[in-house]
Motif scaffolding. Structure first.
Motif: not given
Length: 332
Positions: A1-24
């Motif tokens: 497991m790793e820790i990310a932070r939620i930056v936005s939510e759109q229709k049930g999917s979450y955009h996150m940042v983890m360091g320099q990486d952007h994840l959905v």
């Protein structure tokens, strides 16, 4: 497991940042099943425990403990809390110095901020449209006791220097206010580009259209996180009794000085509240707004209580039905 932070939510999917990486990502079935209300789902600002699937996708397994939540009653007749942002350090409360300027509205917005345990800062935007800036600042300070008040203008960028004190790596600032008060404009100035769309304001009533349509976190070059929230037409109170205590602390201190402990502040002798109004130490408009907010929160508390009783009744019926079905299976 790793820790990310939620930056936005759109229709049930979450955009996150983890360091320099952007994840959905999406929440796991287990987290979805255990969620009883919308507040049990991730919100903008949440730190979450995730499992990477590949370089761009991840599964959200859990929400880490929240430092605080900035919430309101969900729009409409639904009796439910809507979390607008979490883990916020400072909330910039916007009020434009044009036709939409209203001290009573600022008091209402401060209730939300104090309830969240974040630090409120009132920004009087569009200062270039006002000839009585100092007077307006004093009016707000008299009602926003202990709260920093700044007048700013997008046309006078030096006025934004006062905001530097609230910025810094790891700090999170939420922008709160009605449509058209300059939240997205300030975000663009801080970021240094036109990342947020800006709409014009109608000259007839100084009202703006909804520029920001969803909550989104943007990171500045110094590491400050900015949460730009959609402008709201109405600010419906939910369970905000503590926010009222903090916003109107001066009135409640006066009430403690009344001769009678159960003083209604209407016609009793030696009423400290009425005396303060007569002497001009307490504006009657502020007193009326306080009474209005108290009634609104009490009404909402009764509504919440009724809703919870109905929920418990439905759950009890569901459990009883399940027990009956199990007994029938046993008899068979």
């Amino acid at each position: 497991m790793e820790i990310a932070r939620i930056v936005s939510e759109q229709k049930g999917s979450y955009h996150m940042v983890m360091g320099q990486d952007h994840l959905v990502g999406e929440v796991t079935g287990k987290l979805r099943h255990s969620a009883l209300t919308r507040s049990d789902y991730p919100a903008v600002g949440d730190y979450v425990s995730v499992q990477r699937l590949d370089e761009q996708r991840a599964l959200i397994h859990a929400i880490l403990p929240r430092k605080n939540t900035f919430s309101r009653k969900e729009a409409g007749q639904v009796v439910q809390e809507q979390i607008m942002a979490t883990n916020v350090d400072t909330v910039f409360v916007f009020a434009a110095l044009n036709q939409d300027y209203n001290v009573r509205k600022i008091e209402r917005m401060l209730i939300f901020v104090w309830e969240s345990n974040a630090m409120p800062v009132v920004l009087l935007s569009k200062a270039d449209l006002c000839d009585t800036i100092e007077q307006k600042i004093e009016e707000v300070r008299d009602s926003a006791i202990g709260v920093a008040v700044h007048a700013i203008s997008a046309w006078h960028k030096e006025s934004l220097d006062v905001l530097q004190a609230y910025r810094g790596a790891g700090k999170t600032i939420a922008l709160f206010g009605a449509s058209g008060v300059g939240k997205s404009t300030l975000t663009n100035l801080l970021v240094g580009n036109d990342s947020m769309k800006v709409n014009a304001v109608r000259e007839s009533d100084a009202r703006g259209k909804h520029t920001t349509t969803h909550r989104e976190m943007i990171f500045l070059s110094d590491g400050t996180a900015i949460v730009d929230m959609p402008g709201m037409r109405e600010f419906q109170l939910f369970d905000h009794q503590e926010g009222i205590h903090s916003t109107f602390e001066d009135i409640e201190q006066l009430a403690d000085l009344c001769r009678f402990a159960n003083c209604t502040h209407e016609n009793e002798p030696d009423c400290a509240v009425l005396q303060a109004i007569e002497e001009g130490r307490l504006p009657s408009e502020r007193w009326m707004n306080y009474r209005k907010m108290q009634k609104e929160v009490r009404f909402m508390e009764r509504k919440i209580s009724t809703h919870e009783r109905l929920q418990e009744k439905r759950q009890s019926k569901g459990k009883a039905k399940k027990v009956r079905m199990n007994l029938e299976d046993f008899e068979l």
